[in-house]
Design a protein around this motif. Structure first.
Motif, PDB file in Angstrom:
ATOM      1  N   ILE A 142       0.740  -1.112  -0.287  1.00 27.19           N
ATOM      2  CA  ILE A 142      -0.265  -0.112  -0.065  1.00 27.19           C
ATOM      3  C   ILE A 142       0.304   1.209  -0.101  1.00 27.19           C
ATOM      4  O   ILE A 142       2.079   1.286   0.748  1.00 27.19           O
ATOM      5  CB  ILE A 142      -0.771  -0.377   1.541  1.00 27.19           C
ATOM      6  N   ILE A 193       0.178   5.038  -0.488  1.00 27.73           N
ATOM      7  CA  ILE A 193      -0.801   6.528  -0.360  1.00 27.73           C
ATOM      8  C   ILE A 193       0.238   7.631  -1.246  1.00 27.73           C
ATOM      9  O   ILE A 193       1.494   8.592  -0.022  1.00 27.73           O
ATOM     10  CB  ILE A 193      -0.881   6.868   1.032  1.00 27.73           C
ATOM     11  N   VAL A 216      -5.136   6.432  -2.827  1.00 32.17           N
ATOM     12  CA  VAL A 216      -4.289   5.127  -2.103  1.00 32.17           C
ATOM     13  C   VAL A 216      -4.186   4.445  -3.231  1.00 32.17           C
ATOM     14  O   VAL A 216      -5.041   3.849  -3.844  1.00 32.17           O
ATOM     15  CB  VAL A 216      -5.447   4.628  -0.808  1.00 32.17           C
ATOM     16  N   GLN A 235     -11.212   2.360   0.536  1.00 27.95           N
ATOM     17  CA  GLN A 235     -11.053   2.986   1.605  1.00 27.95           C
ATOM     18  C   GLN A 235     -11.681   3.736   1.930  1.00 27.95           C
ATOM     19  O   GLN A 235     -12.108   3.991   3.457  1.00 27.95           O
ATOM     20  CB  GLN A 235      -9.465   3.717   1.473  1.00 27.95           C
ATOM     21  N   LEU A 264       2.126   6.799   6.398  1.00 28.32           N
ATOM     22  CA  LEU A 264       1.834   5.283   6.389  1.00 28.32           C
ATOM     23  C   LEU A 264       2.937   4.062   6.748  1.00 28.32           C
ATOM     24  O   LEU A 264       3.784   4.294   6.593  1.00 28.32           O
ATOM     25  CB  LEU A 264       1.696   5.081   4.499  1.00 28.32           C
ATOM     26  N   THR A 294       2.041   4.446  13.712  1.00 30.24           N
ATOM     27  CA  THR A 294       0.870   3.849  14.230  1.00 30.24           C
ATOM     28  C   THR A 294       0.897   4.381  15.899  1.00 30.24           C
ATOM     29  O   THR A 294       2.536   4.499  16.210  1.00 30.24           O
ATOM     30  CB  THR A 294       0.535   2.790  14.830  1.00 30.24           C
ATOM     31  N   ILE A 324      -2.629   3.455   8.946  1.00 31.03           N
ATOM     32  CA  ILE A 324      -2.757   3.593   7.326  1.00 31.03           C
ATOM     33  C   ILE A 324      -4.374   4.691   7.806  1.00 31.03           C
ATOM     34  O   ILE A 324      -4.859   5.866   7.389  1.00 31.03           O
ATOM     35  CB  ILE A 324      -3.654   2.505   7.327  1.00 31.03           C
ATOM     36  N   ALA A 359      -3.237   8.354   7.771  1.00 29.49           N
ATOM     37  CA  ALA A 359      -2.480   8.932   6.655  1.00 29.49           C
ATOM     38  C   ALA A 359      -3.891   8.592   5.572  1.00 29.49           C
ATOM     39  O   ALA A 359      -3.509   9.842   5.261  1.00 29.49           O
ATOM     40  CB  ALA A 359      -1.599   7.057   5.891  1.00 29.49           C
TER      41      ALA A 359
END
Length: 546
Positions: A284, A286, A291, A326, A485, A488, A503, A506
């Motif tokens: 993934i 971004i 995305v 998303q 991205l 956390t 995510i 982001a």
């Protein structure tokens, strides 16, 4: 012609090269033959001129041509000279053309055939002339007496057939050399045609052209982005969808040179993936507007299947746009949260109802009334506050759902709103993405603290919607990088949520950038400022006065 069109590129190239080699060899043979013939004729002229001048300067010949019977003295002499000099004829004649000598004795006494005017004037010359022996190269020289007068002429010649025999020996060598050249050229053309047949898989030019047209049509019509890179990771080709997703400049044409990654205005996350040399599966990425799910394969070249000498020739990268997916996932998560909260509250209300009924059956009505009233007041207070202040239905539902979710998790959830929050005009999907992810992040962070609490403040000022979400946690250690991205706020040892495995925030940054807003992080407080659309900003003051 149709059969030729069906030939492969290799076969056509072989035939063309072979034809060119044969033509060039033929031209070379013709030029060499002409040069050799000129050499032979020059040699014949030189030989005959030398013999004729030698005879003309021989005192024996000068005396014999002035004698009573020139032929008797000169014929044997001429025959010996022809044999020794290896020429075809020696003709000694009077100034009136009467022959004194000739290879054919029957021609003696007859008139000489040929030009003698220049020789009569005292000038030796050479020419090619057809006489009694056929075409010949001959030289004519005057024979002069002691006073310089021309008393006779001598002509020495070599027939054309003799020169052709000499020329044939030289041409044979040239023809053999041409044959060897054609053979070597044909071998080289055959080897090249084999290579081309292998790399083109035996396809003809028309077939290759059709394949190119088909593949180019497919390339630009597929819904996924496709980026082709060479062995130096330069972008060789990008289809229309890739140009749109990555914000690349439109290609200048089919002959555009490969573009280095440094020259393209790519998002850092995309540039990092495209600069790698390994394969990528469902990664993934971004960008400020999309995305993307990236798959990347390394392309190698082999001469034949199973060949160990494979080499890397480039990569093929496919880009799938999951932006809408998303967004829908966020909307579904919000609806699921609200549904789960309502289901949980229904279950809780059923338990409380059973308790109230039991208290009534036990005759303790006062306690039952007090329990029912308190629970009703607590559950209804926030709902009434939101319903009276918020005119945005999506934002209202989202806050109600998150409040129920916070109550279920035992987290204090406070919402600070103005007296009236009119409809913002902001895309509801963007609202769900921004507010939903910020609150989810705050709930996960607050759940790990001793006194979990989340404070949400929503207001409008300076024609902007301002959303601030704070929690009882210490705030992200990564600071502003928390919006990257994969970064956390989850505390690995606390057992809290990871709010989307890096995510969620982001996506918040992407939505804010798409709306032209701003993000600020101060400890555990996240503040988003979004400019209101022009229509909402104009209507809002009127609704505030209503």
């Amino acid at each position: 012609m149709r059969r030729i069109r069906g030939w492969s590129i290799a076969a056509k190239l072989f035939a063309l090269q072979l034809a060119v080699i044969v033509v060039l060899a033929g031209i070379a043979v013709a030029l060499i033959w002409a040069d050799a013939r000129a050499d032979v004729e020059r040699d014949a002229v030189s030989t005959t001129m030398a013999v004729a001048q030698t005879i003309a300067n021989d005192p024996f010949v000068v005396a014999a041509v002035q004698g009573d019977d020139p032929s008797a003295d000169l014929q044997p002499y001429a025959v010996d000279v022809m044999r020794e000099a290896r020429i075809d004829f020696v003709t000694i004649m009077a100034p009136d053309r009467v022959r004194f000598t000739h290879p054919d004795p029957a021609e003696i006494g007859r008139a000489y055939l040929g030009n003698i005017d220049r020789a009569l004037g005292g000038e030796p010359f050479s020419e090619t002339y057809t006489g009694t022996l056929g075409p010949s190269v001959r030289s004519v020289v005057p024979i002069e007496d002691a006073s310089g007068g021309v008393v006779a002429l001598v002509a020495a010649g070599i027939t054309v057939s003799t020169t052709q025999v000499a020329l044939g020996a030289r041409i044979a060598t040239v023809v053999i050399a041409a044959g060897v050249m054609i053979a070597l050229g044909a071998l080289g053309a055959w080897l090249l045609s084999r290579y081309l047949r292998r790399v083109t898989w035996g396809r003809g030019a028309e077939e290759m052209s059709r394949m190119f047209a088909y593949y180019e049509g497919v390339l630009h019509s597929i819904g996924e982005g496709l980026v082709l890179q060479d062995d130096r990771n330069r972008v060789v080709l990008a289809n229309d969808r890739a140009v749109e997703l990555l914000g690349l400049p439109k290609p200048a044409g089919r002959d555009a040179a490969p573009a280095a990654l440094e020259t393209l205005d790519l998002a850092p996350a995309v540039a990092d993936v495209l600069a790698r040399d390994d394969a990528v599966v469902d990664e993934i990425v971004i960008t400020p507007t999309h995305v993307l799910v990236v798959d990347r394969d390394v392309i190698v070249s082999r001469e034949r299947p199973g060949d160990r000498g494979a080499r890397r020739v480039g990569t093929v990268t496919t880009l799938r746009d999951h932006t809408r997916l998303q967004e829908l996932t966020g909307e579904l998560a919000t609806m699921t949260t609200l549904s789960d909260a309502l289901r949980s509250q229904a279950h809780e209300f059923a338990n409380r109802l059973h308790t109230i009924i039991a208290l009534i059956e036990l005759g303790r009505t006062e306690e039952a009334v007090e329990l029912a009233s308190s629970e009703l007041a607590l559950s209804q207070a926030l709902a009434d506050r939101l319903l009276s202040a918020v005119e945005e239905p999506v934002l209202l539902a989202l806050l109600l759902g998150k409040a129920a979710q916070a109550g279920e998790r035992g987290i204090r959830f406070d919402v600070d709103l103005p007296e009236r929050l009119a409809a913002t005009g902001i895309d509801p999907r963007e609202t769900i993405t921004i507010v939903g992810n910020l609150i989810d992040n705050a709930l996960d962070a607050a759940a790990t603290t001793p006194a979990p609490a989340v404070d949400v403040a929503i207001d409008t000022r300076d024609r902007c919607l301002v959303v601030a979400v704070a929690d009882s946690g210490p705030g992200p250690a990564a600071g502003a990088r928390v919006f990257d991205l994969g970064v956390t706020t989850k505390q690995p040892t606390a057992g809290g949520g990871d709010h989307g495995h890096g995510i969620g925030l982001a996506l918040v940054r992407q939505s804010v950038a798409r709306l032209g807003g701003a993000l600020e992080v101060d400890g555990s407080r996240f503040e988003v400022t979004l400019p209101l659309p022009a229509a909402a900003a104009t209507v809002r003051p009127e609704s505030a006065d209503a």
